[in-house]
Design a protein around this motif. Structure first.
Motif, mmCIF file in Angstrom:
data_model
loop_
_atom_site.group_PDB
_atom_site.id
_atom_site.type_symbol
_atom_site.label_atom_id
_atom_site.label_comp_id
_atom_site.label_asym_id
_atom_site.label_seq_id
_atom_site.Cartn_x
_atom_site.Cartn_y
_atom_site.Cartn_z
ATOM 1 N N GLU A 51 0.850 -1.193 0.000
ATOM 2 C CA GLU A 51 0.000 0.000 0.000
ATOM 3 C C GLU A 51 0.884 1.242 0.000
ATOM 4 O O GLU A 51 1.815 1.359 0.802
ATOM 5 N N SER A 88 2.369 5.712 -5.103
ATOM 6 C CA SER A 88 1.132 4.968 -5.321
ATOM 7 C C SER A 88 1.362 3.526 -4.876
ATOM 8 O O SER A 88 2.503 3.070 -4.730
ATOM 9 N N SER A 89 0.288 2.785 -4.685
ATOM 10 C CA SER A 89 0.419 1.381 -4.320
ATOM 11 C C SER A 89 1.020 0.584 -5.476
ATOM 12 O O SER A 89 0.897 0.965 -6.650
ATOM 13 N N SER A 301 1.311 -1.446 -10.726
ATOM 14 C CA SER A 301 -0.135 -1.227 -10.768
ATOM 15 C C SER A 301 -0.619 -0.939 -9.354
ATOM 16 O O SER A 301 -0.186 -1.605 -8.405
ATOM 17 N N ILE A 303 -3.415 -1.600 -8.196
ATOM 18 C CA ILE A 303 -4.472 -2.552 -7.858
ATOM 19 C C ILE A 303 -3.839 -3.891 -7.472
ATOM 20 O O ILE A 303 -2.975 -4.398 -8.185
ATOM 21 N N ASP A 307 -7.328 -8.574 -7.260
ATOM 22 C CA ASP A 307 -8.460 -7.739 -7.680
ATOM 23 C C ASP A 307 -8.412 -7.469 -9.184
ATOM 24 O O ASP A 307 -9.441 -7.468 -9.863
ATOM 25 N N SER A 308 -7.196 -7.245 -9.715
ATOM 26 C CA SER A 308 -7.086 -6.909 -11.135
ATOM 27 C C SER A 308 -7.410 -8.091 -12.021
ATOM 28 O O SER A 308 -7.709 -7.925 -13.195
#
Length: 310
Positions: A51, A88-89, A301, A303, A307-308
């Protein structure tokens, strides 16, 4: 330590002569589709979601009892000047890339399997089974920056995922347990190995390189070998001034060009050095020593992979 899938390899012919540059490896038959499938499955399984967040990258130092801030390592404070970074994550491989992984890539792309010694190379067998060998299948692969980059992007093309080398900021964020100022070293608890005599003794007794994930505990994010088992390539060009010129930045990728790539060190959690593609040998001015280090891939990414894929 992660389990490497056993692959049946049919081999016939004579033994490769050690150090003979022109010797040929034995003829062999490999189930390449199976090898590649197993590799892509391992790649997905070993990605840990990180995260994102904001942290002070570089030599974040500490304030003493006298109220004065001081860097932890003054000799490099100019290039490791603290700066605010927001990430970003993303996801990062729990393990360094092994020789088993890298040999699969070489075979799948019909690339030469070689071992280097200064300016000389010689052919070698894939999937080395001798635990004493530097090329043992479970040890981290030590390759050039371009080889590491090509490997991650090839995996990305196979899996249709944005896989690449991590940035220097992404590596440091993980090595410091999401940028914690308590993580002065990139160990499992942020403390030097000398604070854990049993771990320090284990490292001293078992050699410089060992099977990935086998020697030290993972950090709280589940990532192994951030403080052990070889320095690591990251994606960025090296610059002593770039972060001073960009004191607050989101998702930094470093300068657009340079002469050296960043190698993440294993001293302090913020340590980094620049390495060119090769260095002149001290033994012979006509020889070059090729720069080869360990590496791991990152999923670029925000995500999580589970989930992706839905």
């Amino acid at each position: 330590m992660r389990n490497l899938s056993l692959v049946t390899i049919l081999i016939s012919c004579s033994t490769l002569l050690n150090g003979c540059q022109n010797s040929q490896p034995p003829n062999a038959t490999y189930d390449l589709p199976k090898l590649v499938t197993l590799l892509t499955e391992r790649t997905r399984d070993n990605l840990a979601f990180i995260e994102g967040g904001t942290f002070i990258m570089g030599d974040f130092g500490a304030v003493g009892e006298d109220g004065v801030w001081r860097p932890y390592f003054p000799p490099t404070i100019e290039e490791d000047q603290p700066h605010k970074v927001t990430l970003s994550s993303y996801s990062l491989s729990k393990y360094k890339t092994t020789w088993h992984d890298f040999d699969t890539y070489l075979l799948a792309n019909d690339l030469p399997l070689i071992e280097r010694g200064l300016s000389k190379t010689w052919e070698r067998n894939p999937f080395e089974q001798d635990p004493a060998s530097r090329l043992f299948v479970e040890k981290p692969a030590r390759v050039t920056w371009q080889d590491a980059k090509n490997y991650c992007q090839w995996l990305g093309s196979l899996t249709d995922l944005p896989l690449d080398l991590p940035t220097s900021a992404q590596w440091e964020f993980v090595g410091r347990n999401r940028g914690s100022k308590n993580w002065i070293y990139s160990t499992h608890d942020g403390q030097p190995l000398s604070a854990h005599p049993e771990l320090s003794e284990r490292v001293h007794d078992t050699g410089e390189y060992v099977p990935v994930g086998s020697r030290l505990p993972p950090n709280p994010l589940g990532i192994y070998d951030m403080a052990d088992n070889g320095m690591e390539w990251v994606n960025d060009w090296f610059s002593e001034t770039w972060y001073r010129e960009n004191p607050e930045i989101t998702d930094p990728k470093g300068p657009d060009e340079g002469a050296e790539r960043i190698v993440r060190n294993m001293d302090f959690s913020f340590s980094r050095i620049g390495m060119p593609e090769s260095l002149p040998s001290a033994l012979n001015e006509e020889w070059d020593s090729i720069s080869e280090y360990t590496f791991r891939c990152a999923l670029q990414s925000p995500i999580p992979l589970t989930d992706s894929d839905q």
